[in-house]
Each structure stands twice: as C-alpha cells, then as structure tokens.
Design a protein around this motif. Sequence first.
Motif, PDB file in Angstrom:
ATOM      1  N   ASP A  24      18.461  -2.753   7.843  1.00  0.00           N
ATOM      2  CA  ASP A  24      17.814  -4.043   8.058  1.00  0.00           C
ATOM      3  C   ASP A  24      16.549  -4.027   7.210  1.00  0.00           C
ATOM      4  OD1 ASP A  24      15.934  -5.974   9.019  1.00  0.00           O
ATOM      5  OD2 ASP A  24      17.080  -6.142  10.862  1.00  0.00           O
ATOM      6  N   TRP A  25      16.485  -4.906   6.202  1.00  0.00           N
ATOM      7  CA  TRP A  25      15.339  -4.853   5.288  1.00  0.00           C
ATOM      8  C   TRP A  25      14.093  -5.514   5.850  1.00  0.00           C
ATOM      9  CZ3 TRP A  25      14.021  -9.683   3.309  1.00  0.00           C
ATOM     10  CH2 TRP A  25      15.028 -10.623   3.139  1.00  0.00           C
ATOM     11  N   SER A  27      13.045  -4.869   9.312  1.00  0.00           N
ATOM     12  CA  SER A  27      12.472  -3.829  10.172  1.00  0.00           C
ATOM     13  C   SER A  27      12.388  -2.474   9.483  1.00  0.00           C
ATOM     14  CB  SER A  27      13.294  -3.684  11.450  1.00  0.00           C
ATOM     15  OG  SER A  27      14.581  -3.139  11.159  1.00  0.00           O
ATOM     16  N   LEU A  31      20.763   0.778  10.692  1.00  0.00           N
ATOM     17  CA  LEU A  31      21.599   0.326  11.799  1.00  0.00           C
ATOM     18  C   LEU A  31      22.807   1.232  11.986  1.00  0.00           C
ATOM     19  CD1 LEU A  31      21.490  -3.496  11.029  1.00  0.00           C
ATOM     20  CD2 LEU A  31      19.995  -2.171  12.539  1.00  0.00           C
ATOM     21  N   ASP A 102      22.322 -13.944  10.302  1.00  0.00           N
ATOM     22  CA  ASP A 102      21.158 -13.290   9.733  1.00  0.00           C
ATOM     23  C   ASP A 102      21.557 -12.655   8.408  1.00  0.00           C
ATOM     24  OD1 ASP A 102      18.714 -12.135   9.355  1.00  0.00           O
ATOM     25  OD2 ASP A 102      18.802 -10.815  11.071  1.00  0.00           O
ATOM     26  N   THR A 104      19.620 -10.323   6.555  1.00  0.00           N
ATOM     27  CA  THR A 104      18.536  -9.389   6.274  1.00  0.00           C
ATOM     28  C   THR A 104      19.015  -7.942   6.296  1.00  0.00           C
ATOM     29  OG1 THR A 104      17.858  -9.246   8.585  1.00  0.00           O
ATOM     30  CG2 THR A 104      16.811 -10.961   7.235  1.00  0.00           C
ATOM     31  N   VAL A 105      20.274  -7.718   5.971  1.00  0.00           N
ATOM     32  CA  VAL A 105      20.792  -6.354   5.937  1.00  0.00           C
ATOM     33  C   VAL A 105      21.454  -6.085   4.595  1.00  0.00           C
ATOM     34  CG1 VAL A 105      21.101  -6.149   8.438  1.00  0.00           C
ATOM     35  CG2 VAL A 105      22.971  -6.987   7.027  1.00  0.00           C
TER      36      VAL A 105
END
Length: 135
Positions: A24-25, A27, A31, A102, A104-105
């Motif tokens: 996850d870019w 946080s 994962l 989402d 963001t990964v």
Amino acid sequence: MPGIDESLLEAMRLPGARGASLVDWISGLALGAVGDAPGGDWEATAAETAELGRHVAESGSLAAAGTAGAAVEPGEEPPVEDLIATTGDAYHLLRFVSTPFDSTVFLHLWLDRNDGNLALARIRLAEMADRLVLG
C-alpha cells in the motif's frame, strides 16, 4: 479470481523471482509478501518502495495527460502503469493495481538479473494485477 497470496505465489513462479509483495503506497505497509526481501526485511522494503511509488503516482510530469497532480480516485487507473529499477544484480518491478474501491497498491517483484526475464515478468505482473482481488 486469485487473492493476494495466490497472486504472490504465482509471481514467484516467474524465472529469476527472488521475492514478491503487495504494498500500500499510502501507508507504506506490505499487505502480503513471499520469498526473500531485498535487504532482508519486507516491512523496510515496503516503506521504501511505497515512498518511490507514491512520488511517481503523484508526479505531474509522469502522469497521463489530464491527470497531472490529481489524486487517484477509486476505480480509476493510476497515472503510471509500472516502474522498473535496475541494480547490478537485480530488477525491481513495481506494477500499480487498479481496484474498484482503492488504487493505492502495487505489486513489487524482485528478480535476479541473470536468471530473470524482465519483459516476461512485466507482462505476467500486468496480468496478475488485472486479476487480483483484494479484500
């Protein structure tokens, strides 16, 4: 449709694969991860690659036309498909994953430079990212 663990195990079947993770870019957390970690620590690697991924994803100069500086909305394609970093003995391939909720990964694949096939890895990682089911 494969989940995180299945996708990472599939990535490890690529020639020359040393390790793979889903990061996850936002946080900076891994994962999921399999295989060896660059530097021996997946959490440190995830944090470092997340910083790089976040910078590139939010970069105005590398974004697709019309998306410069814009945040990635749920269900929207990230402005950059993938990143390739090369070292003396390895390739690091980061493939951004688009999801309905989402974006963001990214998948991070660490390949041995002597045994890996970068072109094949890029194609297969794109296919894995398209099939990946998170959650």
